[in-house]
Enzyme design. Structure first.
Site, PDB file in Angstrom:
ATOM      1  N   ASN A   9       0.920  -1.090   0.148  1.00 46.56           N
ATOM      2  CA  ASN A   9      -0.043   0.183   0.011  1.00 46.56           C
ATOM      3  C   ASN A   9       0.976   1.495   0.006  1.00 46.56           C
ATOM      4  O   ASN A   9       2.095   1.108  -0.112  1.00 46.56           O
ATOM      5  CB  ASN A   9      -0.902  -0.137   1.132  1.00 46.56           C
ATOM      6  CG  ASN A   9      -2.443   0.671   0.920  1.00 46.56           C
ATOM      7  OD1 ASN A   9      -2.391   1.673   0.282  1.00 46.56           O
ATOM      8  ND2 ASN A   9      -3.251  -0.054   1.359  1.00 46.56           N
ATOM      9  N   HIS A  16      21.389   1.481  13.001  1.00 47.94           N
ATOM     10  CA  HIS A  16      22.587   2.261  13.348  1.00 47.94           C
ATOM     11  C   HIS A  16      23.048   1.713  14.599  1.00 47.94           C
ATOM     12  O   HIS A  16      22.318   1.137  15.568  1.00 47.94           O
ATOM     13  CB  HIS A  16      21.985   3.575  13.940  1.00 47.94           C
ATOM     14  CG  HIS A  16      21.552   4.421  12.494  1.00 47.94           C
ATOM     15  ND1 HIS A  16      22.458   5.139  11.849  1.00 47.94           N
ATOM     16  CD2 HIS A  16      20.476   4.889  12.105  1.00 47.94           C
ATOM     17  CE1 HIS A  16      22.052   5.821  10.778  1.00 47.94           C
ATOM     18  NE2 HIS A  16      20.739   5.689  11.034  1.00 47.94           N
ATOM     19  N   ALA A  59      -1.577  -3.529  13.373  1.00 58.61           N
ATOM     20  CA  ALA A  59      -1.274  -2.257  12.981  1.00 58.61           C
ATOM     21  C   ALA A  59      -0.216  -1.596  14.149  1.00 58.61           C
ATOM     22  O   ALA A  59      -0.703  -1.695  15.371  1.00 58.61           O
ATOM     23  CB  ALA A  59      -2.553  -1.411  12.626  1.00 58.61           C
ATOM     24  N   THR A  85      10.457  -7.136  16.521  1.00 55.45           N
ATOM     25  CA  THR A  85      12.190  -7.320  16.811  1.00 55.45           C
ATOM     26  C   THR A  85      12.461  -8.554  16.776  1.00 55.45           C
ATOM     27  O   THR A  85      13.754  -8.854  17.001  1.00 55.45           O
ATOM     28  CB  THR A  85      12.516  -6.628  18.144  1.00 55.45           C
ATOM     29  OG1 THR A  85      11.736  -7.202  19.197  1.00 55.45           O
ATOM     30  CG2 THR A  85      11.979  -4.840  18.060  1.00 55.45           C
ATOM     31  N   LYS A  86      11.517  -9.579  17.051  1.00 55.47           N
ATOM     32  CA  LYS A  86      12.049 -11.052  16.926  1.00 55.47           C
ATOM     33  C   LYS A  86      10.973 -11.929  15.975  1.00 55.47           C
ATOM     34  O   LYS A  86      10.022 -11.285  15.548  1.00 55.47           O
ATOM     35  CB  LYS A  86      11.917 -11.483  18.340  1.00 55.47           C
ATOM     36  CG  LYS A  86      12.532 -10.953  19.525  1.00 55.47           C
ATOM     37  CD  LYS A  86      12.186 -11.542  20.739  1.00 55.47           C
ATOM     38  CE  LYS A  86      13.060 -10.869  21.939  1.00 55.47           C
ATOM     39  NZ  LYS A  86      12.568 -11.521  23.342  1.00 55.47           N
ATOM     40  N   ARG A 116       4.259  -8.692  20.499  1.00 48.76           N
ATOM     41  CA  ARG A 116       4.342  -9.908  21.279  1.00 48.76           C
ATOM     42  C   ARG A 116       2.988 -10.858  20.800  1.00 48.76           C
ATOM     43  O   ARG A 116       2.028 -10.092  19.871  1.00 48.76           O
ATOM     44  CB  ARG A 116       4.203  -9.793  22.706  1.00 48.76           C
ATOM     45  CG  ARG A 116       2.907  -9.057  23.003  1.00 48.76           C
ATOM     46  CD  ARG A 116       2.803  -8.402  24.390  1.00 48.76           C
ATOM     47  NE  ARG A 116       1.418  -7.821  24.695  1.00 48.76           N
ATOM     48  CZ  ARG A 116       1.228  -6.566  24.530  1.00 48.76           C
ATOM     49  NH1 ARG A 116       2.094  -5.824  23.684  1.00 48.76           N
ATOM     50  NH2 ARG A 116      -0.008  -5.848  24.794  1.00 48.76           N
TER      51      ARG A 116
END
Length: 216
Positions: free
Chosen positions: A110, A142, A189, A194-195, A209
């Site tokens: 989108n 970074h 949304a 991160t995992k 989660r």
């Protein structure tokens, strides 16, 4: 008693000369002009022109590719896109010679989606994947561990992102490096992933989660 002052002329400072190939510069800027003009053409005419142009520029692109207005693509010869794929307006695909992007069939992104593999990252997206507006996929990040050095001077990490088949990533989500999203998974949304996400898992939140499972 008269004092005579001897003033020597101050030497002028000349800017360092850089070797620029005028022909290469012209070709690069001509390409940028062509892509900017093609990106602004509206309607079915613009879609047809961009489809034809990027079939020659991308590493692989099927005839059914739909690219709407103001889409930005860097290093297209390292990007492959399968059949029946759609990039909505303002999408951004950033690859480099060391960081390819591979997208399967029946993919839909989108508006304002960014798929960023710059550096030495790799991003692979499977078949039948839906990505909502403003989603960011970034395979590097970074380095900021040292407080005695500017973040801008500490370089970047390198990583990969792998997205399986039949995945939906909803609006405003962010997927970070070294994440694998399994087949059939859903990212809610605004989530920050991160995992890695197992197949058919539903995740949401910051950081993301488990909030549910799809029934198979």
């Amino acid at each position: 008693m008269l004092l005579r002052l001897s003033l020597s002329p101050i030497p002028s400072i000349q800017p360092a000369k850089t070797s620029v190939n005028p022909l290469r510069l012209f070709i690069r800027e001509l390409k940028d002009w062509v892509e900017a003009l093609l990106g602004a053409v509206p309607g079915t005419t613009g879609i047809a022109l961009r489809r034809t142009y990027y079939r020659f520029r991308l590493a692989a692109a099927a005839p059914e590719l739909t690219i709407q207005t103001n889409v930005s693509i860097t290093c297209p010869n390292r990007i492959s896109i399968g059949r029946k794929c759609r990039l909505a307006r303002d999408c951004k695909l950033y690859a480099t010679p060391e960081s390819p992007i591979r997208i399967g069939t029946n993919f839909s992104a989108n508006a304002n989606v960014m798929i960023n593999a710059r550096g030495k990252g790799h991003i692979t997206i499977g078949n039948n994947v839906l990505i909502g507006p403003n989603v960011v996929l970034r395979s590097n990040n970074h380095i900021f561990a040292r407080a005695d050095a500017l973040i801008n001077d500490q370089g970047m990490t390198e990583g990969t992102i792998t997205i399986g088949n039949d995945v939906w990533i909803a609006a405003n989500a962010v997927v970070l490096q070294n994440v694998s999203i399994g087949d059939g998974a859903v990212v809610a949304a605004g989530a920050v992933v991160t995992k890695s996400v197992p197949p058919y898992m539903i995740v949401g939140g910051v950081p993301a989660r488990t909030i549910g499972m799809r029934q198979t």
